[in-house]
Design a protein around this motif. Structure first.
Motif, PDB file in Angstrom:
ATOM      1  N   GLY A 322      28.210-154.813   6.695  1.00 44.47           N
ATOM      2  CA  GLY A 322      26.899-155.097   6.120  1.00 44.47           C
ATOM      3  C   GLY A 322      26.127-156.175   6.837  1.00 44.47           C
ATOM      4  O   GLY A 322      25.050-156.568   6.385  1.00 44.47           O
ATOM      5  N   LEU A 324      23.801-157.094   9.583  1.00 44.29           N
ATOM      6  CA  LEU A 324      22.886-156.427  10.495  1.00 44.29           C
ATOM      7  C   LEU A 324      22.136-157.410  11.378  1.00 44.29           C
ATOM      8  O   LEU A 324      21.032-157.131  11.855  1.00 44.29           O
ATOM      9  CB  LEU A 324      21.893-155.571   9.694  1.00 44.29           C
ATOM     10  CG  LEU A 324      22.513-154.450   8.854  1.00 44.29           C
ATOM     11  CD1 LEU A 324      21.432-153.694   8.107  1.00 44.29           C
ATOM     12  CD2 LEU A 324      23.315-153.510   9.735  1.00 44.29           C
ATOM     13  N   THR A 347      20.859-151.394  15.477  1.00 46.66           N
ATOM     14  CA  THR A 347      21.154-152.388  14.444  1.00 46.66           C
ATOM     15  C   THR A 347      19.878-153.004  13.895  1.00 46.66           C
ATOM     16  O   THR A 347      19.746-153.247  12.687  1.00 46.66           O
ATOM     17  CB  THR A 347      22.066-153.474  15.024  1.00 46.66           C
ATOM     18  OG1 THR A 347      23.245-152.867  15.556  1.00 46.66           O
ATOM     19  CG2 THR A 347      22.464-154.476  13.961  1.00 46.66           C
ATOM     20  N   LEU A 350      18.311-150.611  11.473  1.00 50.81           N
ATOM     21  CA  LEU A 350      19.039-150.602  10.195  1.00 50.81           C
ATOM     22  C   LEU A 350      18.712-151.844   9.367  1.00 50.81           C
ATOM     23  O   LEU A 350      18.636-151.777   8.130  1.00 50.81           O
ATOM     24  CB  LEU A 350      20.545-150.536  10.463  1.00 50.81           C
ATOM     25  CG  LEU A 350      21.095-149.211  10.995  1.00 50.81           C
ATOM     26  CD1 LEU A 350      22.576-149.335  11.303  1.00 50.81           C
ATOM     27  CD2 LEU A 350      20.850-148.098   9.965  1.00 50.81           C
ATOM     28  N   ALA A 351      18.533-152.981  10.025  1.00 51.58           N
ATOM     29  CA  ALA A 351      18.199-154.206   9.290  1.00 51.58           C
ATOM     30  C   ALA A 351      16.855-154.080   8.593  1.00 51.58           C
ATOM     31  O   ALA A 351      16.685-154.512   7.445  1.00 51.58           O
ATOM     32  CB  ALA A 351      18.203-155.395  10.248  1.00 51.58           C
ATOM     33  N   ALA A 353      15.453-151.296   7.575  1.00 52.08           N
ATOM     34  CA  ALA A 353      15.605-150.387   6.435  1.00 52.08           C
ATOM     35  C   ALA A 353      16.355-151.050   5.290  1.00 52.08           C
ATOM     36  O   ALA A 353      16.081-150.800   4.108  1.00 52.08           O
ATOM     37  CB  ALA A 353      16.334-149.120   6.888  1.00 52.08           C
ATOM     38  N   ARG A 354      17.297-151.905   5.633  1.00 51.11           N
ATOM     39  CA  ARG A 354      18.079-152.550   4.577  1.00 51.11           C
ATOM     40  C   ARG A 354      17.242-153.520   3.755  1.00 51.11           C
ATOM     41  O   ARG A 354      17.460-153.672   2.552  1.00 51.11           O
ATOM     42  CB  ARG A 354      19.251-153.298   5.219  1.00 51.11           C
ATOM     43  CG  ARG A 354      20.163-153.950   4.213  1.00 51.11           C
ATOM     44  CD  ARG A 354      21.317-154.626   4.897  1.00 51.11           C
ATOM     45  NE  ARG A 354      22.190-155.252   3.944  1.00 51.11           N
ATOM     46  CZ  ARG A 354      23.294-155.901   4.269  1.00 51.11           C
ATOM     47  NH1 ARG A 354      23.646-155.999   5.548  1.00 51.11           N
ATOM     48  NH2 ARG A 354      24.038-156.450   3.343  1.00 51.11           N
ATOM     49  N   VAL A 357      15.633-151.627   1.061  1.00 49.15           N
ATOM     50  CA  VAL A 357      16.592-151.240   0.018  1.00 49.15           C
ATOM     51  C   VAL A 357      16.960-152.434  -0.845  1.00 49.15           C
ATOM     52  O   VAL A 357      17.122-152.320  -2.071  1.00 49.15           O
ATOM     53  CB  VAL A 357      17.843-150.617   0.677  1.00 49.15           C
ATOM     54  CG1 VAL A 357      18.918-150.357  -0.358  1.00 49.15           C
ATOM     55  CG2 VAL A 357      17.466-149.328   1.390  1.00 49.15           C
ATOM     56  N   GLU A 358      17.118-153.620  -0.244  1.00 54.62           N
ATOM     57  CA  GLU A 358      17.504-154.806  -1.007  1.00 54.62           C
ATOM     58  C   GLU A 358      16.437-155.187  -2.022  1.00 54.62           C
ATOM     59  O   GLU A 358      16.757-155.671  -3.112  1.00 54.62           O
ATOM     60  CB  GLU A 358      17.771-155.974  -0.056  1.00 54.62           C
ATOM     61  CG  GLU A 358      19.085-155.828   0.708  1.00 54.62           C
ATOM     62  CD  GLU A 358      19.302-156.994   1.644  1.00 54.62           C
ATOM     63  OE1 GLU A 358      18.343-157.787   1.831  1.00 54.62           O
ATOM     64  OE2 GLU A 358      20.420-157.111   2.189  1.00 54.62           O
TER      65      GLU A 358
END
Length: 743
Positions: A322, A324, A347, A350-351, A353-354, A357-358
């Motif tokens: 987890g 990123l 990476t 992905l960070a 996008a995360r 989501v968070e």
């Protein structure tokens, strides 16, 4: 390590040609070999441990490093072991060939021959000395010198000496006569001569063999006992003859030569073993150096090959965990370097996008936290079960309602919770019936009342009445909501008993007075008209009727008082003064069980109804006296204790009554304040019910429990806690300022 190896090889080469240098430095060389070998073993072991840990942790590239290390180690170790084995055999056999077994055997045979020759000469001289001693037995001390000289010449000896039994010189012949202090035999030698009659030994051979020692000619000395002549007095001490004969010079030189040759040979043999060990130790050290170099090269080359893969693997592990954050990029122009840069770009995507989501998860967590807070603060119990009856989640209210640690059994069936096996079975049956009927009747939940922890007719100290409601949840889960209705049931019982008491008081009281009057009139009319036996029967029967009617009236009055208890008129009341006033009726002349009071003079007034509080005190004291009276016989009855205490905050006042009776059984404690619950055979069970009702009217907390002493029940205790009015007037105090004894 290479420098130490070269130094060792140089020192070993020097020691081979220079034995003195080898002997001086052997211990140092051996110690240095052991230290270097130990260091190499530690380094290799540490590197092997690191590889094993990386392999156990599953780090990327660990297997590759292990394979490379194994390959290089085999490349270095297998030839090294082969060379080591051949060199070991060569060194061992070469050094052993320097020393001939036949030469060593010949030297041993020469030594044995020399010892046999010396033993033969000493035995021969001992026999001659024994014969000469017998010849000297007839010679007196005065003529001993001449006889010794003839004997010396006859035997070819160098010296002949005659000694007394106490070691005094009698006569001598030969070269020893020029010595001032000739060597006299020792006491041990004289004692041995008395036993064996003769003794012979070699003297001076060891001094001759010592280089640089004194030049002493080796000789054989014989010592023999000379008996006294027959005309001497009986019991006189014998004399001793000492004969010295020099060894042949050829025998001495040959024996010393053989002994010296054997000594030098043995020294060389010892040096041979040390030299062999040193060669083998050096070979072993070279083997360790080869292994160390092979493993070190394996690790270095393995790191060079696996470094880009390790960088990529670390980045993959961070992403899997987890994390990123930007990953390191291998600065290289080959394909592996490009792969690490592409992975860094992925990476970063992905960070981003995360983060989106968070934000959604934080909003969801806030909503879930609000729901959990609401659920945790519900007085009702909430449980989620699966289709098999296993507990998936609970709230604190479920533990309070069920009186069981259901939270500790999450993930386990509800039936495994202590005391809830029957309840779990009933709940499971309700859910099954509900699911079978829900589709047909359109039901969305079911509801049922349960009595938990009930024993012996539904009375238990932890009995609880609950209402359970069940519903279905998505995912084949089941929702169970629990409400504790124990207080409602208890209030309903109290209300029902109040209605029963009112009706009994109305229905029973009316016929009691005519019954009593009729019995008394019958006794008056027949008084003096019957014979004595019949009159006695009549009087006894009338008295029984009157007594039972009085008992029924008391019972009816208790029911009436319970049913028609008026509302309390709360006014400031001095509880200490009220207790002291009531205790006047419990003096020693009125009570079988004495009553002792401990009144706190600091107690402030309370809000209460004096008449109702007086009734509470009477009921508690009478119950305490009845309980104490049933445990012992007068006059050894312990007193009933009544206390008043002010709390530390000064806002409440406690009234405590203690007895020394049998206490209450566990099933009674929970429902002792309900009507018709009693432990007395003649009681109605309304005394404590009235106390509870009056306490509720006064807003007081009432508690009932057993007093324990030495692990046993020592009596019961009832306490009521009243709110103070704020008026700090103190009640009456006793002579000591703390207690007011009533009896």
């Amino acid at each position: 390590m290479a420098g130490i190896g070269l130094v060792l090889i140089f020192m070993l080469a020097q020691a081979t040609n220079n034995r003195a240098l080898y002997e001086r430095n052997y211990a140092r060389l051996f110690t240095l070999n052991m230290v270097v070998a130990g260091l190499l073993m530690l380094v290799i072991g540490w590197m092997a441990l690191r590889l094993w840990r990386r392999l156990r942790q599953g780090k990327f590239g660990s297997r590759l490093l292990v394979k490379l290390a194994a390959i290089f180690a085999l490349v270095g170790v297998v030839p090294g072991i082969l060379v080591y084995t051949v060199s070991y055999q060569f060194v061992s056999r070469s050094i052993e060939s320097w020393f001939d077994v036949k030469v060593e055997g010949a030297l041993d045979a020469g030594l044995n021959l020399g010892r046999a020759t010396l033993d033969s000469l000493t035995d021969d001289l001992a026999n001659k000395a024994r014969v000469a001693g017998i010849q000297m037995s007839q010679v007196p001390d005065a003529g001993a010198a001449l006889a010794l000289d003839r004997l010396r010449a006859q035997l070819g000896a160098s010296n002949a000496v005659l000694w007394s039994s106490n070691g005094q010189l009698i006569a001598m012949a030969g070269s020893s006569r020029f010595e001032l202090t000739p060597d006299r035999p020792g006491l041990q030698q004289l004692r041995q001569v008395r036993v064996d009659r003769a003794l012979a030994f070699v003297e001076g051979l060891d001094e001759a063999a010592t280089p640089g020692g004194p030049s002493v000619m080796p000789s054989i000395k014989a010592l023999a006992q000379v008996p006294r002549p027959g005309f001497e007095l009986v019991g006189s001490e014998p004399r001793y003859l000492q004969i010295s004969q020099p060894l042949p010079s050829a025998v001495v030189s040959n024996a010393l030569a053989v002994q010296e040759a054997n000594r030098e040979y043995q020294e060389r043999a010892v040096a041979r073993e040390g030299l062999r060990r040193m060669y083998i130790g050096t070979l072993t050290l070279c083997l360790f150096l080869a292994v160390f170099g092979a493993v070190l090269l394996a690790v270095l080359f393995g790191n060079q090959l696996a470094r880009p893969l390790l960088v990529l693997a670390e980045g993959v592990r961070q992403v899997a965990a987890g994390d990123l954050r930007p990953t390191p990029v291998f600065q290289g122009r080959d394909e592996l370097g490009g792969l690490t840069r592409s992975f860094a770009d992925m990476t970063q995507q992905l960070a981003d996008a995360r983060m989106a989501v968070e934000r959604s998860l934080r909003e969801l967590d806030a909503a879930r936290a609000n729901l959990q807070t609401i659920q945790d603060n519900l007085t009702a119990g909430v449980m989620v079960l699966d289709s098999g009856g296993a507990i998936m989640s609970t709230n604190p209210g479920a533990t309070r309602v069920l009186r069981a640690p259901v939270a500790a059994f999450e993930g386990k069936p509800l039936a495994e919770v202590p005391g809830l096996a029957e309840f779990a079975l009933a709940v499971q049956q309700r859910f099954e019936d509900f699911e079978s009927d829900a589709a047909q009747h359109g039901l969305d939940h079911w509801q049922h009342a349960f009595e938990l922890h009930a024993r012996g007719g539904g009375v238990a100290h932890d009995a609880v009445s609950i209402v359970a409601r069940g519903a279905r949840l998505p995912g084949a889960l089941r929702l169970l909501v629990l409400d504790d209705i124990s207080e409602i049931v208890s209030a309903q019982r109290a209300q029902a008993w109040g209605e029963v008491a009112r009706r009994l008081a109305h229905e029973i009281k009316n016929p009691l007075t005519p019954i009593q009057l009729s019995a008394e009139r019958l006794a008056m009319k027949l008084a003096g008209k019957l014979d004595s036996p019949e009159e006695a029967v009549l009087s006894k029967s009338v008295r029984t009727i009157v007594d039972q009617v009085d008992a029924m009236k008391r019972l009816v009055n208790e029911f009436r008082d319970y049913a028609r208890l008026p509302a309390a008129e709360l006014k400031p009341v001095d509880l200490n003064a009220l207790v002291s006033d009531v205790l006047q009726l419990y003096g020693s002349e009125n009570a079988k069980v004495p009553v002792q009071a401990e009144l706190d003079p600091r107690c402030p007034p309370i809000l209460g109804d004096a008449q109702q509080l007086r009734q509470v005190i009477h009921n508690l004291l009478q119950n305490a006296q009845d309980a104490t009276e049933g445990m012992a016989q007068a006059p050894n009855l312990p007193p009933v204790l009544i206390r008043t205490r002010m709390s530390d905050s000064g806002q409440r006042v406690r009234l405590i009554v203690q007895d020394s009776g049998p206490g209450f059984a566990d099933p009674i404690l929970k429902r002792a304040f309900e009507p018709y619950v009693t432990t007395k055979s003649k009681g109605t069970g309304l005394g404590l019910a009235v106390v509870k009702k009056i306490a509720d009217e006064h807003g007081a907390r009432v508690e009932l429990n057993n007093r324990m002493g030495d692990g046993h029940v020592a009596g019961a205790q009832v306490s009521l806690s009243f709110a103070a009015t704020g008026d700090r007037r103190a009640g009456p105090a006793g002579p000591d300022g703390g207690t007011t004894p009533a009896s």
